[in-house]
Design an enzyme around this catalytic site. Structure first.
Site, PDB file in Angstrom:
ATOM      1  N   ARG A  47      59.812 -59.944 -20.688  1.00 16.53           N
ATOM      2  CA  ARG A  47      61.268 -59.783 -20.535  1.00 16.53           C
ATOM      3  C   ARG A  47      62.002 -60.036 -21.852  1.00 16.53           C
ATOM      4  O   ARG A  47      63.096 -59.531 -22.075  1.00 16.53           O
ATOM      5  CB  ARG A  47      61.789 -60.697 -19.412  1.00 16.53           C
ATOM      6  CG  ARG A  47      63.279 -60.572 -19.154  1.00 16.53           C
ATOM      7  CD  ARG A  47      63.705 -60.948 -17.724  1.00 16.53           C
ATOM      8  NE  ARG A  47      62.986 -62.051 -17.148  1.00 16.53           N
ATOM      9  CZ  ARG A  47      63.152 -63.349 -17.464  1.00 16.53           C
ATOM     10  NH1 ARG A  47      64.014 -63.696 -18.396  1.00 16.53           N
ATOM     11  NH2 ARG A  47      62.454 -64.276 -16.850  1.00 16.53           N
ATOM     12  N   TYR A  99      81.252 -40.140 -17.520  1.00 17.52           N
ATOM     13  CA  TYR A  99      80.268 -40.322 -16.464  1.00 17.52           C
ATOM     14  C   TYR A  99      80.835 -41.266 -15.399  1.00 17.52           C
ATOM     15  O   TYR A  99      81.238 -42.377 -15.724  1.00 17.52           O
ATOM     16  CB  TYR A  99      78.944 -40.854 -17.025  1.00 17.52           C
ATOM     17  CG  TYR A  99      77.949 -41.079 -15.926  1.00 17.52           C
ATOM     18  CD1 TYR A  99      77.542 -40.015 -15.117  1.00 17.52           C
ATOM     19  CD2 TYR A  99      77.447 -42.336 -15.651  1.00 17.52           C
ATOM     20  CE1 TYR A  99      76.655 -40.204 -14.081  1.00 17.52           C
ATOM     21  CE2 TYR A  99      76.554 -42.535 -14.607  1.00 17.52           C
ATOM     22  CZ  TYR A  99      76.168 -41.462 -13.825  1.00 17.52           C
ATOM     23  OH  TYR A  99      75.301 -41.654 -12.782  1.00 17.52           O
ATOM     24  N   ASP A 171      79.367 -42.601 -25.865  1.00 19.27           N
ATOM     25  CA  ASP A 171      78.277 -42.167 -24.993  1.00 19.27           C
ATOM     26  C   ASP A 171      77.799 -40.827 -25.547  1.00 19.27           C
ATOM     27  O   ASP A 171      78.479 -39.806 -25.412  1.00 19.27           O
ATOM     28  CB  ASP A 171      78.773 -42.025 -23.544  1.00 19.27           C
ATOM     29  CG  ASP A 171      77.642 -41.671 -22.574  1.00 19.27           C
ATOM     30  OD1 ASP A 171      76.612 -41.136 -23.029  1.00 19.27           O
ATOM     31  OD2 ASP A 171      77.805 -41.906 -21.355  1.00 19.27           O
ATOM     32  N   LYS A 196      67.934 -38.703 -19.748  1.00 17.60           N
ATOM     33  CA  LYS A 196      68.306 -37.286 -19.925  1.00 17.60           C
ATOM     34  C   LYS A 196      67.488 -36.656 -21.061  1.00 17.60           C
ATOM     35  O   LYS A 196      66.287 -36.562 -20.944  1.00 17.60           O
ATOM     36  CB  LYS A 196      69.804 -37.174 -20.165  1.00 17.60           C
ATOM     37  CG  LYS A 196      70.656 -38.071 -19.269  1.00 17.60           C
ATOM     38  CD  LYS A 196      70.442 -37.841 -17.800  1.00 17.60           C
ATOM     39  CE  LYS A 196      71.358 -38.761 -16.993  1.00 17.60           C
ATOM     40  NZ  LYS A 196      70.979 -38.884 -15.602  1.00 17.60           N
TER      41      LYS A 196
HETATM   42  C1  PLP Z   1      76.807 -39.088 -19.802  1.00 16.67           C
HETATM   43  C2  PLP Z   1      76.015 -40.100 -19.016  1.00 16.67           C
HETATM   44  N1  PLP Z   1      76.040 -41.376 -19.393  1.00 16.67           N
HETATM   45  C3  PLP Z   1      75.358 -42.318 -18.708  1.00 16.67           C
HETATM   46  C4  PLP Z   1      74.639 -42.021 -17.572  1.00 16.67           C
HETATM   47  C5  PLP Z   1      73.946 -43.109 -16.801  1.00 16.67           C
HETATM   48  O1  PLP Z   1      72.586 -43.103 -17.092  1.00 16.67           O
HETATM   49  P1  PLP Z   1      71.429 -43.563 -16.061  1.00 16.67           P
HETATM   50  O2  PLP Z   1      71.439 -42.622 -14.918  1.00 16.67           O
HETATM   51  O3  PLP Z   1      70.190 -43.510 -16.921  1.00 16.67           O
HETATM   52  O4  PLP Z   1      71.754 -44.963 -15.639  1.00 16.67           O
HETATM   53  C6  PLP Z   1      74.586 -40.695 -17.153  1.00 16.67           C
HETATM   54  C7  PLP Z   1      73.817 -40.340 -15.926  1.00 16.67           C
HETATM   55  O5  PLP Z   1      73.889 -39.258 -15.427  1.00 16.67           O
HETATM   56  C8  PLP Z   1      75.293 -39.714 -17.892  1.00 16.67           C
HETATM   57  O6  PLP Z   1      75.298 -38.422 -17.507  1.00 16.67           O
END
Ligand code: PLP
Length: 373
Positions: A47, A99, A171, A196
């Site tokens: 961890r 998101y 992001d 992704k």
């Molecule tokens: C632009 C974006 N940021 C963050 C996330 C969150 O990521 P996770 O699903 O790996 O927790 C997503 C998920 O679809 C996303 O599309």
């Protein structure tokens, strides 16, 4: 070194014990230590850190040009940790298209964490300027954004944030470090859902934070990860690291495919809008052109006739898969409002499309038949 070389090689040092070219996966949860818990090998307990995760972090820091990187169990864990690291009383400026999971975090947890937020349309920099307060510690930008593919002028927003004593987090999930380098544009931290494009094969969940500078924030984030426990497992770290090796090739092809699809769909009589940063009609297209190498593999469309017409398109596709998530090798289509559920601000006629590695003409043919059937 150029980004393609970094993606292919960073964190790929030969295993010193065996000389293996592919990195080993260290599954051990515990590491040999001295009688008073001295760590002669640099690792103690899974961890705290593990060697496969460290390799991935080395690669991520190199790709984004940051001094420090932290891998997480998911993109949500990465973003939430950054928010949890803010001192209570902090104010955060969010974009109005982002998101949706982070909107849920703000709604459900900010009060408990002593944080507040303002949401603005960042296309107009005056909105960002007006939202900044003496308590603002963080401006959060997502460019291109999910699901409307909005563009934010990252260099300009970084300047505004810094002048107000705040940091800029970007992001970068949709753009990836191949297409856009937020730290070089002035951001303080880049966040990714590695689930992704970084992983790239729809088979691993992960998140990442890459910080421009090593310092107290990095220390605080490490403390959060070690004690709240949202670490990346060795196997997941290995899969993301493996994904990075082909990231440049995949993202370039996905961008070309998405551009071809968006161009073919633009002006279609059954659509009221095609959102793709590469189309000259898209707001802030010139900013996208300046801050991105290519325009990415994501687009969204709005179908004339509203929710029912959009759902009908989803039910008629043959090659596209109806599934959430994005950035894999297979093309996906999704009615976002249904996926996001109650509280969604996404238009009911909108379909989000993640473009994969199929031949672009096959993708165009499939959507054309689904739109005209
Ligand atoms: C632009 C974006 N940021 C963050 C996330 C969150 O990521 P996770 O699903 O790996 O927790 C997503 C998920 O679809 C996303 O599309």
């Amino acid at each position: 070194m150029r980004i393609e070389t970094i993606a292919a090689r960073a964190g790929a040092e030969l295993d010193p014990v065996t000389g293996s070219v592919a990195p080993p996966i260290h599954l051990s949860t515990t590491f040999d230590h001295g009688p008073a818990s001295e760590d002669p090998h640099g690792y103690h307990y899974i961890r705290d850190a593990n060697p496969t995760q460290t390799r991935l972090e080395t690669a991520l820091a190199a790709l984004e040009g940051g001094e420090a990187a932290l891998a997480w169990s998911s993109g949500m864990a990465a973003g939430a940790a950054y928010l949890q690291a803010l001192p209570p009383g902090s104010h955060v400026v969010f974009p109005d298209d982002m998101y949706y999971g982070y909107r849920v975090v703000a709604h459900e947890f900010f009060k408990q964490w002593g944080l507040s937020a303002t949401t603005v349309d960042m296309a107009d920099l005056d909105n960002v300027r007006a939202a900044l307060t003496p308590a603002t510690r963080l401006v959060w930008a997502e460019s291109p954004s999910n699901p409307l593919l909005r563009i934010v002028d990252l260099a300009a927003v970084a300047e505004l944030a810094h002048a107000a004593g705040a940091e800029l987090l970007v992001d970068g999930t949709f753009a990836t470090p191949i297409l856009q380098q937020p730290l070089a544009l002035g951001a303080d931290v880049v966040m990714h859902s590695s689930t992704k494009y970084l992983g790239g094969h729809s088979d691993v969940q992960g998140g990442a934070l890459i910080l421009k500078r090593r310092g107290p924030t990095a220390e605080r984030l490490l403390l959060i990860r070690q004690n709240l426990g949202a670490v990346a497992s060795p196997f997941n770290s290995w899969l993301v690291l493996r994904g990075l090796r082909t990231l440049a090739c995949r993202v370039e092809r996905q961008s070309a495919n998405a551009h071809a699809l968006a161009t073919a769909l633009a002006g279609h009589p059954r659509l009221s809008a095609v959102h793709y940063p590469g189309l000259p009609t898209t707001p802030l297209h010139e900013v996208a052109r300046r801050q991105m190498r290519l325009f990415g593999g994501m687009l969204s469309i709005q179908v004339r006739g509203g929710r029912e017409a959009a759902l009908a398109v989803c039910s008629r596709v043959r090659l596209f898969l109806n599934a959430t998530s994005l950035g894999g090798t297979e093309s996906l289509i999704e009615h976002r409002a249904s996926s996001e559920g109650p509280g969604s601000t996404t238009p009911e006629d909108l379909l989000r499309i993640s473009v994969g590695l199929e031949h672009p003409q096959d993708l165009i043919d499939d959507l054309m038949q689904a739109l005209t059937a």
